[in-house]
Design a protein around this motif. Structure first.
Motif, mmCIF file in Angstrom:
data_model
loop_
_atom_site.group_PDB
_atom_site.id
_atom_site.type_symbol
_atom_site.label_atom_id
_atom_site.label_comp_id
_atom_site.label_asym_id
_atom_site.label_seq_id
_atom_site.Cartn_x
_atom_site.Cartn_y
_atom_site.Cartn_z
ATOM 1 N N ILE A 143 -46.046 29.725 25.911
ATOM 2 C CA ILE A 143 -45.000 28.813 26.354
ATOM 3 C C ILE A 143 -44.018 28.484 25.232
ATOM 4 O O ILE A 143 -42.811 28.555 25.393
ATOM 5 C CB ILE A 143 -45.607 27.511 26.908
ATOM 6 C CG1 ILE A 143 -46.350 27.793 28.218
ATOM 7 C CG2 ILE A 143 -44.503 26.474 27.171
ATOM 8 C CD1 ILE A 143 -45.497 28.375 29.301
ATOM 9 N N SER A 144 -44.536 28.124 24.080
ATOM 10 C CA SER A 144 -43.663 27.745 22.972
ATOM 11 C C SER A 144 -42.701 28.872 22.575
ATOM 12 O O SER A 144 -41.488 28.648 22.475
ATOM 13 C CB SER A 144 -44.498 27.297 21.760
ATOM 14 O OG SER A 144 -43.665 27.050 20.650
ATOM 15 N N PRO A 145 -43.172 30.106 22.365
ATOM 16 C CA PRO A 145 -42.240 31.193 22.042
ATOM 17 C C PRO A 145 -41.204 31.433 23.138
ATOM 18 O O PRO A 145 -40.041 31.735 22.839
ATOM 19 C CB PRO A 145 -43.168 32.409 21.884
ATOM 20 C CG PRO A 145 -44.476 31.832 21.494
ATOM 21 C CD PRO A 145 -44.575 30.540 22.251
ATOM 22 N N ASN A 146 -41.592 31.291 24.399
ATOM 23 C CA ASN A 146 -40.641 31.517 25.486
ATOM 24 C C ASN A 146 -39.605 30.404 25.573
ATOM 25 O O ASN A 146 -38.451 30.651 25.925
ATOM 26 C CB ASN A 146 -41.378 31.674 26.819
ATOM 27 C CG ASN A 146 -42.035 33.039 26.955
ATOM 28 O OD1 ASN A 146 -41.505 34.038 26.473
ATOM 29 N ND2 ASN A 146 -43.193 33.093 27.590
ATOM 30 N N LEU A 147 -40.010 29.179 25.257
ATOM 31 C CA LEU A 147 -39.027 28.105 25.161
ATOM 32 C C LEU A 147 -38.030 28.421 24.048
ATOM 33 O O LEU A 147 -36.835 28.167 24.168
ATOM 34 C CB LEU A 147 -39.713 26.765 24.886
ATOM 35 C CG LEU A 147 -40.520 26.152 26.034
ATOM 36 C CD1 LEU A 147 -41.242 24.891 25.563
ATOM 37 C CD2 LEU A 147 -39.626 25.831 27.228
#
Length: 313
Positions: free
Chosen positions: A165-169
């Motif tokens: 999730i964090s990398p995609n954000l």
């Protein structure tokens, strides 16, 4: 060969040390976490029913009510980080669906209505909304999730195949890198069509990744909806029916601006995150004072110090 063996041994030894240390969370970190969870915003997160991590189901209210044990600190931080990631995924999914619908309006101007001027204006406004509102919000939410994750002895960033999730954000926040490959020019209409195609392909791909990254962990009340877009369309049509002149994009930017303000207040500041405008970083204070919490919340409710530049026209 000796150097290779030494490197391998050092890596294994480091991994064992990290694993051993992760069993017990430092008392200071536990205190920091429990004080953060006193913020009222945690009680008001309602987008999820539960999250599942390593086959164990976690409910938010239990996570925030039960005092943290040092032996369970890492487990609790991980669960809360995933819960936050699920929440932020829902926020960005709702906004991406709005962007996709606006994109369809812009493309229709070019393809079906053959109105080049309005198609150009529509595309320019869409890029403006993405650059000033959507992209900065995604970056801010990523930073908040990372700040919470860093309380853990072994942050998820150390893993290659866990909860992206964090990398995609971060990718959503960096979409401007993709769009800057070509400059919009009204002397070259293909640049507008290329921009619309780039936005659509990028957001559909990211939207799919957000869904895939949450499906194993997050049990949402509801996820894949276009409720924001439908709600705003109904509201805009009601205004137009009253013979009030209001441009669609002016209305839309106002709606997105207010929505983002609400998100930043309720799902960032009211969760205890702080923003350093000089370093442009999100952080979790080491200590909180009870009276400061109430004071901060009152100040936030009046006018949140949003770290996003928003045009007022």
């Amino acid at each position: 060969m000796f150097l290779l063996k030494l490197y391998t041994f050092s890596f294994v030894l480091f991994s064992v040390m990290m694993y051993t240390n992760s069993k017990t969370t430092l008392r200071e970190t536990v205190d920091q976490l429990d004080k953060m969870l006193r913020y009222s915003g945690w009680k008001n997160l309602n987008d999820l029913i539960s999250i599942t991590y390593y086959r164990k189901v976690y409910y938010l209210q239990k996570l925030i009510k039960i005092p943290t044990k040092r032996t369970k600190g890492g487990q609790k931080i991980r669960a809360l980080t995933i819960y936050l990631g699920c929440t932020y995924s829902k926020v960005m999914n709702d906004l991406l669906l709005v962007i996709i619908n606006v994109l369809k309006v812009c493309r229709k101007k070019f393809v079906e209505e053959n109105d080049i001027k309005k198609g150009c204006i529509c595309t320019e406004q869409l890029v403006n909304i993405i650059s000033l509102l959507i992209s900065p919000l995604a970056t801010l939410l990523k930073d908040a999730m990372d700040a919470l994750d860093l309380l853990h002895e072994i942050p998820m960033a150390y893993y290659k195949n866990i909860y992206k999730i964090s990398p995609n954000l971060g990718k959503i926040g960096n979409i401007l890198d993709n769009l800057n490959e070509r400059t919009l020019s009204r002397n070259n209409i293909s640049s507008y069509l290329w921009t619309l195609n780039t936005i659509e392909e990028f957001y559909q791909k990211i939207g799919g990744k957000l869904y895939n990254d949450t499906v194993l962990y997050c049990e949402f009340v509801t996820f894949n909806t276009s409720s924001l877009w439908k709600e705003w369309n109904i509201e805009y049509n009601a205004i137009i029916n009253k013979n009030i002149k209001l441009g669609f994009f002016k209305f839309l930017k106002g709606q997105i601006k207010n929505y983002i303000k609400t998100i930043i207040v309720e799902k960032y500041f009211q969760l205890g995150f702080k923003y350093d405008p000089f370093l442009e970083e999100t952080f979790i204070p080491i200590s909180y004072k009870s009276f400061e919490i109430e004071l901060d919340l009152k100040k936030i409710d009046e006018e949140p110090p949003i770290p996003i530049q928003i045009e007022n026209h």
